[in-house]
Design a protein around this motif. Structure first.
Motif, PDB file in Angstrom:
ATOM      1  N   PHE A 295      93.181  68.355   3.633  1.00  0.00           N
ATOM      2  CA  PHE A 295      93.107  67.504   3.812  1.00  0.00           C
ATOM      3  C   PHE A 295      92.944  66.026   3.097  1.00  0.00           C
ATOM      4  N   LYS A 296      92.517  66.814   2.053  1.00  0.00           N
ATOM      5  CA  LYS A 296      92.450  65.915   0.202  1.00  0.00           C
ATOM      6  C   LYS A 296      93.792  64.846   0.842  1.00  0.00           C
ATOM      7  N   ASN A 297      94.610  64.901   1.233  1.00  0.00           N
ATOM      8  CA  ASN A 297      95.493  63.988   0.703  1.00  0.00           C
ATOM      9  C   ASN A 297      96.019  63.422   2.116  1.00  0.00           C
ATOM     10  N   VAL A 298      96.113  64.018   3.452  1.00  0.00           N
ATOM     11  CA  VAL A 298      95.369  62.844   4.190  1.00  0.00           C
ATOM     12  C   VAL A 298      94.343  61.932   4.224  1.00  0.00           C
ATOM     13  N   LEU A 299      93.085  62.108   3.274  1.00  0.00           N
ATOM     14  CA  LEU A 299      92.267  60.609   2.909  1.00  0.00           C
ATOM     15  C   LEU A 299      93.029  59.912   1.986  1.00  0.00           C
ATOM     16  N   ARG A 300      93.246  60.565   1.413  1.00  0.00           N
ATOM     17  CA  ARG A 300      94.182  59.647  -0.153  1.00  0.00           C
ATOM     18  C   ARG A 300      94.371  61.149  -1.269  1.00  0.00           C
ATOM     19  N   SER A 301      95.914  60.488  -0.928  1.00  0.00           N
ATOM     20  CA  SER A 301      97.236  60.846  -1.616  1.00  0.00           C
ATOM     21  C   SER A 301      97.410  60.918  -2.983  1.00  0.00           C
ATOM     22  N   SER A 302      97.636  62.083  -3.296  1.00  0.00           N
ATOM     23  CA  SER A 302      98.442  62.294  -4.515  1.00  0.00           C
ATOM     24  C   SER A 302      99.019  62.952  -4.813  1.00  0.00           C
ATOM     25  N   TYR A 303     100.291  62.739  -3.859  1.00  0.00           N
ATOM     26  CA  TYR A 303     102.282  63.391  -4.026  1.00  0.00           C
ATOM     27  C   TYR A 303     102.687  61.585  -4.275  1.00  0.00           C
ATOM     28  N   TYR A 304     102.794  61.494  -5.648  1.00  0.00           N
ATOM     29  CA  TYR A 304     103.913  60.187  -5.536  1.00  0.00           C
ATOM     30  C   TYR A 304     104.685  61.248  -5.767  1.00  0.00           C
ATOM     31  N   GLY A 305     105.608  60.020  -5.514  1.00  0.00           N
ATOM     32  CA  GLY A 305     107.238  60.784  -5.470  1.00  0.00           C
ATOM     33  C   GLY A 305     108.067  60.182  -6.967  1.00  0.00           C
ATOM     34  N   SER A 306     107.431  59.735  -7.849  1.00  0.00           N
ATOM     35  CA  SER A 306     107.804  59.249  -8.668  1.00  0.00           C
ATOM     36  C   SER A 306     107.368  60.598 -10.286  1.00  0.00           C
ATOM     37  N   CYS A 307     106.903  61.368  -9.574  1.00  0.00           N
ATOM     38  CA  CYS A 307     106.072  62.453 -10.348  1.00  0.00           C
ATOM     39  C   CYS A 307     106.727  63.405  -9.259  1.00  0.00           C
ATOM     40  N   MET A 308     108.113  63.708  -8.210  1.00  0.00           N
ATOM     41  CA  MET A 308     108.153  64.560  -7.835  1.00  0.00           C
ATOM     42  C   MET A 308     109.545  65.156  -7.957  1.00  0.00           C
ATOM     43  N   ALA A 309     109.586  66.342  -7.263  1.00  0.00           N
ATOM     44  CA  ALA A 309     111.247  66.867  -7.411  1.00  0.00           C
ATOM     45  C   ALA A 309     111.079  68.722  -6.396  1.00  0.00           C
ATOM     46  N   PHE A 310     111.349  68.535  -5.772  1.00  0.00           N
ATOM     47  CA  PHE A 310     111.643  69.726  -4.853  1.00  0.00           C
ATOM     48  C   PHE A 310     113.406  70.176  -4.524  1.00  0.00           C
ATOM     49  N   ARG A 311     113.124  71.070  -3.790  1.00  0.00           N
ATOM     50  CA  ARG A 311     113.670  72.162  -3.554  1.00  0.00           C
ATOM     51  C   ARG A 311     114.845  71.097  -2.089  1.00  0.00           C
ATOM     52  N   LYS A 312     116.081  71.935  -1.847  1.00  0.00           N
ATOM     53  CA  LYS A 312     117.039  71.106  -0.655  1.00  0.00           C
ATOM     54  C   LYS A 312     116.332  71.520   0.466  1.00  0.00           C
ATOM     55  N   SER A 313     116.156  73.290   0.577  1.00  0.00           N
ATOM     56  CA  SER A 313     115.788  74.024   1.456  1.00  0.00           C
ATOM     57  C   SER A 313     114.747  72.793   1.825  1.00  0.00           C
ATOM     58  N   LEU A 314     112.858  72.934   1.687  1.00  0.00           N
ATOM     59  CA  LEU A 314     112.139  71.798   2.085  1.00  0.00           C
ATOM     60  C   LEU A 314     112.520  70.223   2.468  1.00  0.00           C
ATOM     61  N   LEU A 315     113.466  69.581   1.835  1.00  0.00           N
ATOM     62  CA  LEU A 315     113.355  68.223   2.326  1.00  0.00           C
ATOM     63  C   LEU A 315     114.603  68.311   3.927  1.00  0.00           C
ATOM     64  N   ASP A 316     115.780  69.661   4.125  1.00  0.00           N
ATOM     65  CA  ASP A 316     115.994  70.124   5.325  1.00  0.00           C
ATOM     66  C   ASP A 316     114.559  70.373   7.124  1.00  0.00           C
ATOM     67  N   LYS A 317     113.704  70.922   6.095  1.00  0.00           N
ATOM     68  CA  LYS A 317     112.431  71.143   6.920  1.00  0.00           C
ATOM     69  C   LYS A 317     111.388  69.770   7.291  1.00  0.00           C
ATOM     70  N   ALA A 318     111.517  68.568   6.257  1.00  0.00           N
ATOM     71  CA  ALA A 318     111.222  67.754   6.194  1.00  0.00           C
ATOM     72  C   ALA A 318     111.429  66.080   6.968  1.00  0.00           C
ATOM     73  N   LEU A 319     112.727  66.296   6.860  1.00  0.00           N
ATOM     74  CA  LEU A 319     113.887  65.149   7.715  1.00  0.00           C
ATOM     75  C   LEU A 319     113.548  65.521   8.827  1.00  0.00           C
ATOM     76  N   PRO A 320     113.897  64.257   9.901  1.00  0.00           N
ATOM     77  CA  PRO A 320     114.069  63.213   9.174  1.00  0.00           C
ATOM     78  C   PRO A 320     112.632  62.552   9.038  1.00  0.00           C
ATOM     79  N   PHE A 321     111.487  61.426   8.311  1.00  0.00           N
ATOM     80  CA  PHE A 321     110.536  61.069   8.384  1.00  0.00           C
ATOM     81  C   PHE A 321     109.766  60.760   9.723  1.00  0.00           C
ATOM     82  N   PRO A 322     108.851  61.101  10.286  1.00  0.00           N
ATOM     83  CA  PRO A 322     108.289  60.657  11.246  1.00  0.00           C
ATOM     84  C   PRO A 322     108.518  58.515  11.171  1.00  0.00           C
ATOM     85  N   LYS A 323     108.282  58.273  12.643  1.00  0.00           N
ATOM     86  CA  LYS A 323     108.581  56.638  12.975  1.00  0.00           C
ATOM     87  C   LYS A 323     107.128  56.208  12.184  1.00  0.00           C
ATOM     88  N   THR A 324     106.293  55.965  11.621  1.00  0.00           N
ATOM     89  CA  THR A 324     105.125  55.106  10.716  1.00  0.00           C
ATOM     90  C   THR A 324     104.854  54.855   9.342  1.00  0.00           C
TER      91      THR A 324
END
Length: 252
Positions: free
Chosen positions: A145-174
């Motif tokens: 809820f916090k991040n839907v209201l105001r996101s803390s997730y800034y890509g320039s500071c992010m790293a993640f595992r390939k297994s997470l990317l497989d779940k997240a792709l494709p991105f929502p078409k919005t």
């Protein structure tokens, strides 16, 4: 001793000639010979592509995908992310500077977490400090809820595992959900997230920045913000339904 997981760095560029060399230099110095940088350029009209071609001609770790016509940073990042081959994936803007030990420190944390987001030092265009902690300035923390209201997730500071990317792709078409916010939300819904309090980035703010996002950028109307939040919750519910159905089906 097991091999170190391969790192893939994804950069989406658009008219980034002014700072892209400084950014690339700060990244390349931290990568091994087996790592890669994947760059997708979206219709740049300045010298960005020429600069990138010069770097790629000298360093085989750089893969270029130029002349894209998305006109959309989300699709531009998605284009790069579809091409990764590494186990650990880092996102990068075109105009910041990575601080020493970012890759090694964050990679170590990714052994235990699905997504890591670290703090940054906010600077002006000449890298003079404006705010010592982006986390403190912006109130960054976990929470759907916090991040839907105001996101803390800034890509320039992010790293993640390939297994997470497989779940997240494709991105929502919005355009209501940025690629970085979506990755953060999927990580919270399906895995483990770490907010690393140490800064590993000089987060450069300047006149050509695509969006200041809370650091002086334009504010949206209450109506548009409400519609955007509704769309976000719809996409989250749609993802959960698909994820849970798929998981239960696999375990039958």
């Amino acid at each position: 001793m097991p091999n170190k997981p391969k790192v893939s760095v994804c950069i989406a560029t658009y008219n980034g000639e002014k700072y892209i060399s400084e950014q690339l230099n700060s990244i390349l110095n931290q990568l091994s010979t087996e790592d890669e940088i994947i760059i997708s350029d979206d219709s740049s009209t300045d010298a960005t592509c020429e600069i990138l071609k010069e770097y790629a001609s000298k360093d085989k770790r750089i893969q270029l995908f130029l002349d894209q016509k998305f006109k959309d940073p989300i699709q531009n990042f998605q284009n790069a992310l579809y091409r990764v081959s590494g186990e650990f994936i880092f996102l990068s803007d075109q105009d910041d500077v990575w601080m020493e030990n970012k890759v090694s420190t964050v990679s170590q944390k990714l052994e235990s977490f699905d997504l890591v987001i670290h703090d940054s030092i906010v600077t002006d265009e000449k890298l003079n400090q404006m705010y010592p902690s982006f986390f403190l300035y912006f109130g960054s923390k976990q929470g759907i809820f916090k991040n839907v209201l105001r996101s803390s997730y800034y890509g320039s500071c992010m790293a993640f595992r390939k297994s997470l990317l497989d779940k997240a792709l494709p991105f929502p078409k919005t355009k209501e959900i940025g690629h970085d916010l979506w990755l953060g939300l999927v990580a919270e819904l399906t895995g483990k997230v770490l907010f690393q309090k140490e800064p590993y980035l000089l987060y450069r703010r300047h006149a050509e920045t695509f969006t200041m996002r809370g650091l002086g950028g334009k504010k949206r109307s209450i109506y548009k913000m409400a519609v955007g939040r509704i769309i976000m919750f719809y996409e989250i519910l749609k993802f959960l339904a698909k994820y849970r159905f798929g998981t239960s089906k696999k375990t039958q």
